[in-house]
Scaffold this motif. Structure first.
Motif, PDB file in Angstrom:
ATOM      1  N   ARG A  30     -19.129  -7.812  63.680  1.00 49.83           N
ATOM      2  CA  ARG A  30     -20.217  -8.768  63.500  1.00 49.83           C
ATOM      3  C   ARG A  30     -21.356  -8.052  62.782  1.00 49.83           C
ATOM      4  NH1 ARG A  30     -22.721 -10.023  69.414  1.00 49.83           N
ATOM      5  NH2 ARG A  30     -22.947 -12.029  68.359  1.00 49.83           N
ATOM      6  N   ARG A  80     -30.814 -11.934  64.731  1.00 54.46           N
ATOM      7  CA  ARG A  80     -29.761 -12.953  64.657  1.00 54.46           C
ATOM      8  C   ARG A  80     -28.412 -12.264  64.496  1.00 54.46           C
ATOM      9  NH1 ARG A  80     -30.950 -15.592  59.603  1.00 54.46           N
ATOM     10  NH2 ARG A  80     -32.321 -13.832  59.160  1.00 54.46           N
ATOM     11  N   ALA A  82     -24.266 -12.667  62.866  1.00 51.14           N
ATOM     12  CA  ALA A  82     -23.315 -13.345  61.984  1.00 51.14           C
ATOM     13  C   ALA A  82     -21.928 -12.791  62.276  1.00 51.14           C
ATOM     14  CB  ALA A  82     -23.682 -13.130  60.519  1.00 51.14           C
ATOM     15  N   ASP A  83     -20.960 -13.683  62.361  1.00 51.99           N
ATOM     16  CA  ASP A  83     -19.585 -13.316  62.677  1.00 51.99           C
ATOM     17  C   ASP A  83     -18.694 -13.502  61.457  1.00 51.99           C
ATOM     18  OD1 ASP A  83     -20.012 -12.815  65.512  1.00 51.99           O
ATOM     19  OD2 ASP A  83     -20.338 -14.993  65.680  1.00 51.99           O
ATOM     20  N   GLY A 127     -16.443 -15.034  58.847  1.00 54.22           N
ATOM     21  CA  GLY A 127     -16.449 -16.438  58.448  1.00 54.22           C
ATOM     22  C   GLY A 127     -17.831 -16.945  58.093  1.00 54.22           C
ATOM     23  N   ASP A 128     -18.870 -16.245  58.555  1.00 52.72           N
ATOM     24  CA  ASP A 128     -20.246 -16.604  58.207  1.00 52.72           C
ATOM     25  C   ASP A 128     -20.653 -15.971  56.881  1.00 52.72           C
ATOM     26  OD1 ASP A 128     -20.478 -17.981  60.598  1.00 52.72           O
ATOM     27  OD2 ASP A 128     -21.384 -16.283  61.660  1.00 52.72           O
ATOM     28  N   LEU A 129     -21.694 -16.538  56.285  1.00 55.26           N
ATOM     29  CA  LEU A 129     -22.240 -16.020  55.040  1.00 55.26           C
ATOM     30  C   LEU A 129     -23.610 -15.410  55.293  1.00 55.26           C
ATOM     31  CD1 LEU A 129     -21.342 -18.913  52.550  1.00 55.26           C
ATOM     32  CD2 LEU A 129     -20.172 -16.725  52.797  1.00 55.26           C
ATOM     33  N   LEU A 130     -23.868 -14.272  54.662  1.00 56.32           N
ATOM     34  CA  LEU A 130     -25.158 -13.600  54.745  1.00 56.32           C
ATOM     35  C   LEU A 130     -25.933 -13.877  53.461  1.00 56.32           C
ATOM     36  CD1 LEU A 130     -23.744 -10.217  56.020  1.00 56.32           C
ATOM     37  CD2 LEU A 130     -25.114 -11.799  57.386  1.00 56.32           C
ATOM     38  N   PRO A 185     -19.944 -12.962  52.299  1.00 55.55           N
ATOM     39  CA  PRO A 185     -19.188 -13.161  53.536  1.00 55.55           C
ATOM     40  C   PRO A 185     -19.258 -11.912  54.406  1.00 55.55           C
ATOM     41  CG  PRO A 185     -17.902 -13.821  51.597  1.00 55.55           C
ATOM     42  CD  PRO A 185     -19.111 -13.095  51.093  1.00 55.55           C
ATOM     43  N   VAL A 186     -19.369 -12.090  55.695  1.00 56.30           N
ATOM     44  CA  VAL A 186     -19.449 -10.954  56.612  1.00 56.30           C
ATOM     45  C   VAL A 186     -18.306  -9.979  56.369  1.00 56.30           C
ATOM     46  CG1 VAL A 186     -19.159 -10.308  59.039  1.00 56.30           C
ATOM     47  CG2 VAL A 186     -20.783 -12.099  58.405  1.00 56.30           C
TER      48      VAL A 186
END
Length: 272
Positions: A135, A146, A148-149, A151-154, A165-166
């Motif tokens: 993560r 916060r 982010a895992d 599949g999430d976008l930074l 993408p992470v």
């Protein structure tokens, strides 16, 4: 257990340390920095490559030493922006810093480092956790931490053009597509589909079926050369000829994808 911030001023200043010394400075106190393990160093290289390819990034450094004031010297694993070509420590801090955290991390020092960078002007810090579930922790001056895992976008507005993408910060397979998109954007294309569309258009303009294939191949060949040029990967004459003379779109697409991450020209042509 958290360590209280040391208000006492330590005995050292940044100008007393040389490039290569295994220390950072926190309020004048020396902080030992040990070599990175295999997993951490590999992930670090992946993230640096992806971030450097973003069309809006003008400078990026790995382990660059920043000294916003004499008693502070911090070296983010990856720094985006404010990386000079001059010798010596860089004044100020980078807009975006990325830290890779693996087994054995001194969490108290990490908190100090994050606090000092944000206080000195860093806008975003991404802490990539490699131990346990992967993560990213997101730190900024005016917002709570916060997470982010995968599949999430930074996003880093004003620093990076494209979201990251992470997984692209530590996984080569995820990084390849992101790097390719970024490098193609530097050459004026939106993505690989735009390159293929240009090839089809060139072929249609010829008005014959063989022209379609030729135009597609030519567009792909131009993109391969442009991506390698943007990454400063040198080709010899034979390698350029091999790319230019290839008429197989499938082979050219494979070379184009490799061109985004290949460490050398030879690696573009290696079979996988």
């Amino acid at each position: 257990m958290s360590r209280p911030w040391r208000n006492d001023r330590g005995p050292f200043s940044a100008d007393q340390l040389r490039s290569g010394d295994p220390y950072e400075l926190s309020n004048g106190h020396a902080v030992e920095c040990l070599p990175t393990g295999g997993r951490g160093s590999s992930a670090n290289a992946v993230g640096a490559s992806v971030l450097r390819s973003d069309p809006d990034v003008e400078s990026l450094g790995v382990d660059t030493g920043y000294s916003p004031e004499p008693g502070t010297l911090r070296a983010p694993d990856v720094a985006v922006g404010n990386v000079s070509d001059e010798p010596g420590w860089v004044e100020g801090v980078p807009p975006l810093a990325v830290e890779y955290v693996d087994r054995g991390q001194d969490e108290a020092d990490l908190r100090d480092k994050i606090r000092e960078l944000l206080a000195a002007g860093t806008q975003l810090i991404w802490v990539v956790r490699l131990e346990g579930p992967h993560r990213v922790e997101i730190h900024s001056p005016d917002a709570p931490r916060r997470f982010a895992d995968p599949g999430d976008l930074l996003e880093a507005p004003g620093i990076l053009r494209n979201p990251v993408p992470v997984e692209a910060l530590y996984d080569w397979r995820a990084a390849e597509g992101v790097t390719l998109r970024n490098l193609l954007q530097k050459q004026g294309y939106a993505d690989l589909d735009a390159v293929l569309a240009e090839g089809r258009s060139e072929g249609l303009a010829e008005g014959r079926s063989e022209g379609l294939a030729e135009g597609k191949a030519q567009g792909l060949a131009n993109s391969i050369l442009s991506v390698l040029e943007a990454r400063k990967v040198d080709l010899n004459g034979n390698q350029r000829t091999r790319i230019r003379s290839c008429t197989d779109p499938i082979q050219l697409e494979a070379w184009l994808r490799r061109a985004a991450v290949a460490p050398s020209a030879e690696a573009v042509f290696e079979e996988t």
